[in-house]
Write a protein that holds these residues in place. Sequence first.
Motif, PDB file in Angstrom:
ATOM      1  N   PHE A   1      25.725  26.728  35.521  1.00 10.18           N
ATOM      2  CA  PHE A   1      26.047  27.223  34.175  1.00 10.18           C
ATOM      3  C   PHE A   1      25.176  28.424  33.836  1.00 10.18           C
ATOM      4  CE2 PHE A   1      27.657  22.957  34.410  1.00 10.18           C
ATOM      5  CZ  PHE A   1      28.882  23.046  33.786  1.00 10.18           C
ATOM      6  N   GLU A   2      24.665  29.051  34.891  1.00  7.76           N
ATOM      7  CA  GLU A   2      23.906  30.283  34.697  1.00  7.76           C
ATOM      8  C   GLU A   2      24.826  31.348  34.115  1.00  7.76           C
ATOM      9  OE1 GLU A   2      20.653  30.866  35.383  1.00  7.76           O
ATOM     10  OE2 GLU A   2      20.395  28.754  35.980  1.00  7.76           O
ATOM     11  N   LYS A   3      24.238  32.182  33.299  1.00 10.34           N
ATOM     12  CA  LYS A   3      25.017  33.207  32.614  1.00 10.34           C
ATOM     13  C   LYS A   3      25.828  34.077  33.592  1.00 10.34           C
ATOM     14  CE  LYS A   3      24.410  36.214  28.647  1.00 10.34           C
ATOM     15  NZ  LYS A   3      23.468  36.655  27.613  1.00 10.34           N
ATOM     16  N   ALA A   4      25.180  34.490  34.676  1.00 10.01           N
ATOM     17  CA  ALA A   4      25.852  35.381  35.628  1.00 10.01           C
ATOM     18  C   ALA A   4      27.041  34.683  36.275  1.00 10.01           C
ATOM     19  CB  ALA A   4      24.862  35.842  36.701  1.00 10.01           C
ATOM     20  N   ASP A   5      26.890  33.406  36.554  1.00  6.53           N
ATOM     21  CA  ASP A   5      27.984  32.685  37.215  1.00  6.53           C
ATOM     22  C   ASP A   5      29.155  32.461  36.260  1.00  6.53           C
ATOM     23  OD1 ASP A   5      26.792  32.433  39.778  1.00  6.53           O
ATOM     24  OD2 ASP A   5      25.435  30.927  38.947  1.00  6.53           O
ATOM     25  N   LEU A   6      28.843  32.164  35.018  1.00  7.80           N
ATOM     26  CA  LEU A   6      29.913  31.994  34.034  1.00  7.80           C
ATOM     27  C   LEU A   6      30.647  33.320  33.822  1.00  7.80           C
ATOM     28  CD1 LEU A   6      28.014  29.759  31.446  1.00  7.80           C
ATOM     29  CD2 LEU A   6      29.782  29.031  33.051  1.00  7.80           C
ATOM     30  N   LEU A   7      29.856  34.382  33.779  1.00  7.99           N
ATOM     31  CA  LEU A   7      30.458  35.698  33.584  1.00  7.99           C
ATOM     32  C   LEU A   7      31.356  36.077  34.770  1.00  7.99           C
ATOM     33  CD1 LEU A   7      30.265  37.697  31.263  1.00  7.99           C
ATOM     34  CD2 LEU A   7      28.541  38.962  32.576  1.00  7.99           C
ATOM     35  N   LYS A   8      30.953  35.635  35.947  1.00  4.74           N
ATOM     36  CA  LYS A   8      31.754  35.913  37.148  1.00  4.74           C
ATOM     37  C   LYS A   8      33.130  35.236  37.045  1.00  4.74           C
ATOM     38  CE  LYS A   8      32.233  37.412  41.506  1.00  4.74           C
ATOM     39  NZ  LYS A   8      33.470  36.815  41.933  1.00  4.74           N
ATOM     40  N   LEU A   9      33.150  34.015  36.521  1.00  5.94           N
ATOM     41  CA  LEU A   9      34.439  33.332  36.338  1.00  5.94           C
ATOM     42  C   LEU A   9      35.328  34.140  35.397  1.00  5.94           C
ATOM     43  CD1 LEU A   9      33.229  29.621  35.865  1.00  5.94           C
ATOM     44  CD2 LEU A   9      34.254  30.612  37.925  1.00  5.94           C
ATOM     45  N   TYR A  10      34.722  34.623  34.323  1.00  2.34           N
ATOM     46  CA  TYR A  10      35.460  35.432  33.352  1.00  2.34           C
ATOM     47  C   TYR A  10      35.981  36.710  34.017  1.00  2.34           C
ATOM     48  CZ  TYR A  10      36.344  38.463  29.345  1.00  2.34           C
ATOM     49  OH  TYR A  10      36.924  39.318  28.452  1.00  2.34           O
ATOM     50  N   GLN A  11      35.111  37.344  34.749  1.00  4.24           N
ATOM     51  CA  GLN A  11      35.477  38.604  35.399  1.00  4.24           C
ATOM     52  C   GLN A  11      36.605  38.391  36.426  1.00  4.24           C
ATOM     53  OE1 GLN A  11      32.304  41.381  36.797  1.00  4.24           O
ATOM     54  NE2 GLN A  11      33.246  41.110  38.810  1.00  4.24           N
ATOM     55  N   ASP A  12      36.520  37.303  37.182  1.00  2.00           N
ATOM     56  CA  ASP A  12      37.561  37.017  38.186  1.00  2.00           C
ATOM     57  C   ASP A  12      38.920  36.829  37.518  1.00  2.00           C
ATOM     58  OD1 ASP A  12      35.676  37.157  40.146  1.00  2.00           O
ATOM     59  OD2 ASP A  12      35.565  34.999  40.528  1.00  2.00           O
ATOM     60  N   MET A  13      38.923  36.062  36.433  1.00  2.76           N
ATOM     61  CA  MET A  13      40.201  35.817  35.745  1.00  2.76           C
ATOM     62  C   MET A  13      40.751  37.102  35.134  1.00  2.76           C
ATOM     63  SD  MET A  13      40.056  32.051  34.002  1.00  2.76           S
ATOM     64  CE  MET A  13      38.663  32.300  32.914  1.00  2.76           C
ATOM     65  N   LEU A  14      39.846  37.895  34.581  1.00  2.00           N
ATOM     66  CA  LEU A  14      40.281  39.153  33.955  1.00  2.00           C
ATOM     67  C   LEU A  14      40.850  40.112  35.003  1.00  2.00           C
ATOM     68  CD1 LEU A  14      40.299  40.446  31.117  1.00  2.00           C
ATOM     69  CD2 LEU A  14      38.177  41.630  31.760  1.00  2.00           C
ATOM     70  N   LEU A  15      40.218  40.128  36.162  1.00  2.00           N
ATOM     71  CA  LEU A  15      40.714  40.986  37.236  1.00  2.00           C
ATOM     72  C   LEU A  15      42.139  40.569  37.639  1.00  2.00           C
ATOM     73  CD1 LEU A  15      40.006  43.287  39.312  1.00  2.00           C
ATOM     74  CD2 LEU A  15      39.355  41.462  40.883  1.00  2.00           C
ATOM     75  N   MET A  16      42.347  39.267  37.760  1.00  2.00           N
ATOM     76  CA  MET A  16      43.694  38.767  38.112  1.00  2.00           C
ATOM     77  C   MET A  16      44.707  39.165  37.043  1.00  2.00           C
ATOM     78  SD  MET A  16      42.652  34.917  39.192  1.00  2.00           S
ATOM     79  CE  MET A  16      41.434  34.647  40.483  1.00  2.00           C
ATOM     80  N   ARG A  17      44.345  38.982  35.789  1.00  2.00           N
ATOM     81  CA  ARG A  17      45.262  39.291  34.685  1.00  2.00           C
ATOM     82  C   ARG A  17      45.643  40.764  34.702  1.00  2.00           C
ATOM     83  NH1 ARG A  17      46.085  36.750  29.541  1.00  2.00           N
ATOM     84  NH2 ARG A  17      45.927  34.890  30.836  1.00  2.00           N
ATOM     85  N   ARG A  18      44.638  41.619  34.806  1.00  2.00           N
ATOM     86  CA  ARG A  18      44.908  43.063  34.786  1.00  2.00           C
ATOM     87  C   ARG A  18      45.685  43.495  36.036  1.00  2.00           C
ATOM     88  NH1 ARG A  18      44.288  42.216  30.383  1.00  2.00           N
ATOM     89  NH2 ARG A  18      42.440  42.560  29.088  1.00  2.00           N
ATOM     90  N   PHE A  19      45.322  42.872  37.142  1.00  2.00           N
ATOM     91  CA  PHE A  19      46.022  43.189  38.397  1.00  2.00           C
ATOM     92  C   PHE A  19      47.512  42.891  38.244  1.00  2.00           C
ATOM     93  CE2 PHE A  19      47.824  42.288  42.511  1.00  2.00           C
ATOM     94  CZ  PHE A  19      47.201  43.169  43.386  1.00  2.00           C
ATOM     95  N   GLU A  20      47.828  41.731  37.723  1.00  2.00           N
ATOM     96  CA  GLU A  20      49.226  41.325  37.588  1.00  2.00           C
ATOM     97  C   GLU A  20      49.958  42.167  36.548  1.00  2.00           C
ATOM     98  OE1 GLU A  20      49.838  39.814  40.210  1.00  2.00           O
ATOM     99  OE2 GLU A  20      50.125  37.673  39.865  1.00  2.00           O
ATOM    100  N   GLU A  21      49.265  42.502  35.468  1.00  2.00           N
ATOM    101  CA  GLU A  21      49.901  43.357  34.457  1.00  2.00           C
ATOM    102  C   GLU A  21      50.276  44.712  35.056  1.00  2.00           C
ATOM    103  OE1 GLU A  21      47.629  41.469  30.528  1.00  2.00           O
ATOM    104  OE2 GLU A  21      46.897  43.332  31.437  1.00  2.00           O
ATOM    105  N   ARG A  22      49.360  45.241  35.865  1.00  2.00           N
ATOM    106  CA  ARG A  22      49.654  46.546  36.465  1.00  2.00           C
ATOM    107  C   ARG A  22      50.715  46.422  37.558  1.00  2.00           C
ATOM    108  NH1 ARG A  22      46.236  50.667  35.011  1.00  2.00           N
ATOM    109  NH2 ARG A  22      48.003  51.912  35.710  1.00  2.00           N
ATOM    110  N   ALA A  23      50.723  45.290  38.260  1.00  2.00           N
ATOM    111  CA  ALA A  23      51.787  45.066  39.253  1.00  2.00           C
ATOM    112  C   ALA A  23      53.145  45.072  38.553  1.00  2.00           C
ATOM    113  CB  ALA A  23      51.564  43.745  39.988  1.00  2.00           C
ATOM    114  N   SER A  24      53.178  44.456  37.389  1.00  2.00           N
ATOM    115  CA  SER A  24      54.414  44.425  36.605  1.00  2.00           C
ATOM    116  C   SER A  24      54.868  45.840  36.249  1.00  2.00           C
ATOM    117  CB  SER A  24      54.185  43.586  35.350  1.00  2.00           C
ATOM    118  OG  SER A  24      55.312  43.633  34.524  1.00  2.00           O
ATOM    119  N   GLN A  25      53.896  46.662  35.837  1.00  2.00           N
ATOM    120  CA  GLN A  25      54.210  48.056  35.497  1.00  2.00           C
ATOM    121  C   GLN A  25      54.736  48.818  36.709  1.00  2.00           C
ATOM    122  OE1 GLN A  25      50.699  49.899  33.974  1.00  2.00           O
ATOM    123  NE2 GLN A  25      50.975  49.115  31.892  1.00  2.00           N
TER     124      GLN A  25
END
Lengths: 326, 331
Positions: free
Chosen positions: B9-33
């Motif tokens: 539950f270290e800050k960096a590890d939690l942030l990494k989970l957030y970053q990974d999900m955000l990358l997937m979301r943005r990746f898919e949105e741009r794939a859609s475009q």
Amino acid sequence: MKTLTVREALREAMLEEMHRDQNVILLGEEVAEYNGAYKVSQGLLDEFGAERVIDTPITEMGFAGLGVGAAFNGLKPIVEFMTFNFSMQAIDQIVNSAAKTLYMAGGQMGCPMVFRGPNGAAARVAAQHSQCYASWYAHCPGLKVVAPYSAADAKGLLKAAIRDPNPVVFLENEIMYGASFELPDDKDFVLPIGKAHIEREGKDVTITAFSICVRHALEAAEMLAKEGIEAEVINLRSLRPFDADTVLASVRKTNRIVSVEEGWPFAGIGAEIAAQVNEKAFDFLDAPVTRVTGEDVPMPYAANLETLYLPSAEKVYKAAKAVCYK
Amino acid sequence: MQKSATLSFEKADLLKLYQDMLLMRRFEERASQLYGMGLIGGFCHLYIGQEAVVTGIQAVQESQDTVITAYRDHAHMLACGMDPRGVMAELTGRIGGYSKGKGGSMHMFSREKNFYGGHGIVGAQVPIGTGMALAHKYKKDNGVCLTYFGDGAANQGQVYESFNMAKLWGLPVLYIIENNGYSMGTAVNRHSCTENFYMRGEGFGIPGKLVNGMDVLAVREAAAEALDYVRANQAPMILEVETYRYRGHSMSDPAKYRTKEEVDDYKTNRDPILKFKGALMNEYNFTEDDFKPAEDFVKQEIKETIEFAQSSPEPDASELYTDVYVEEGAQ
């Protein structure tokens, strides 16, 4: 040289290759404790143990796919189908997963494995157990398809198939399992996949065949010889890659060709040979390319009808005479 | 029980989970475009809404573990550490793609990252994953094969053929059922006589667990326990993850089989990224500034990904005939 049955030759190929490479495993129905439904894997469980010789449930699609996964992850599985008739349950895994992955992965990873078992008609087992899959699998890029006739073919080609880094469909024949042949007494005896073998040389007509049909072709050649017709009999051995060079060179010499197979005529191996000869040796032909095939019906059960269905030496003899206009 | 994964539950590890999900979301949105612009063709199945599932699970896999899934696979590749540039370039059919442009959205692999596809046939990856587990056991490498499939695939016969062999032979495979509620356009209650997919292994003696797939921490915890179970017992387990896809089955699906209200409810109230961000702010005292490096990273990464996917050339015509057979080592 030594003498072995086709069954013993297949067993010896697996035995030697499993000693040679720890990553080779054998799986299928009844391959281990029962020693093989047709005794091809006799003694392999005792030799290599249950980790490497694995009895599967009756679950063709499952264990074919499982074999593909094991190959992806570093093993070299030999998947035995009790007969190739049952491989239709698993054909998606053979074609979509095994054959196409190398291409779909841009060459990163492929599927080094063997699918083997008896193919084509046995005796009196009727429609659902008597089908030839040669043209089905030979149709698919990414697969290699091999069909041995003799014990030497069986051993040399199965060893090559196991060592091959590609998925190989290895079509055996139940009736040929008990036939004896001479073969070299050599642990490193391997036959190349993709090369046909001229079983008998002749100048008057080319006869191509694979698996048990080579026997019919050789018998027909004997009959023809008595009438002064010298037939060249080519044992194809490998259907994909197909050794067009050997077949075409023969046609250029004899100017006539008869293709023999147990499978159905429509879009069969003979149809492919006719197309290739037409494309590449048209000017050399003195007669139409002719096919002897299984009849275009499901295999009947009745003994007399079964005989009528199947290719035979007599049918090959007649077809060869016809293309020689004699 | 062996406890291999310690949940951080270290800050960096939690942030990494957030970053990974955000990358997937943005990746898919741009794939859609890019799809809309005609730069991506054929079938393209987006993962938007399901990001917490693969993010939570892959966060606790070990380096020797292997991963296989079906065709809704872009996020799985990113979660395995594959370069988004190579994934997107595959979608645009370019030589810089993971399969040199010859596989496309549904067929991508990375042996280096232990990602074994990317399979286009619903359910076919399940026996393959089971066979990869057999190889893990044979090689004694302590690996587990993480085998993903959907609620739709859960009705394929080969899934149960696989369950039987996995339990019979004690294979280290974790079956992850991503239940997004729809088998293409057919809702779960219309395609399955029972909807508790985690119980589908009961007749085989395979334990199962249900987890909320919109909560990345819950998924991560359940996955860690499941992987421990599989590794320690050398036996299969089923993890059913309840999730939701916002987009249609593929790009050509307008998703008229469900109401706008249903989709909006997920987007507004249960979105895995928004919910996680809220939780980090409320429960872990993150501020907006804490997210900025991750958001900036994703922005830059996606920018470079799009550039690469459009500038990488199409495969040379000669590539048509390569990679059909392995030539080396053939007899």
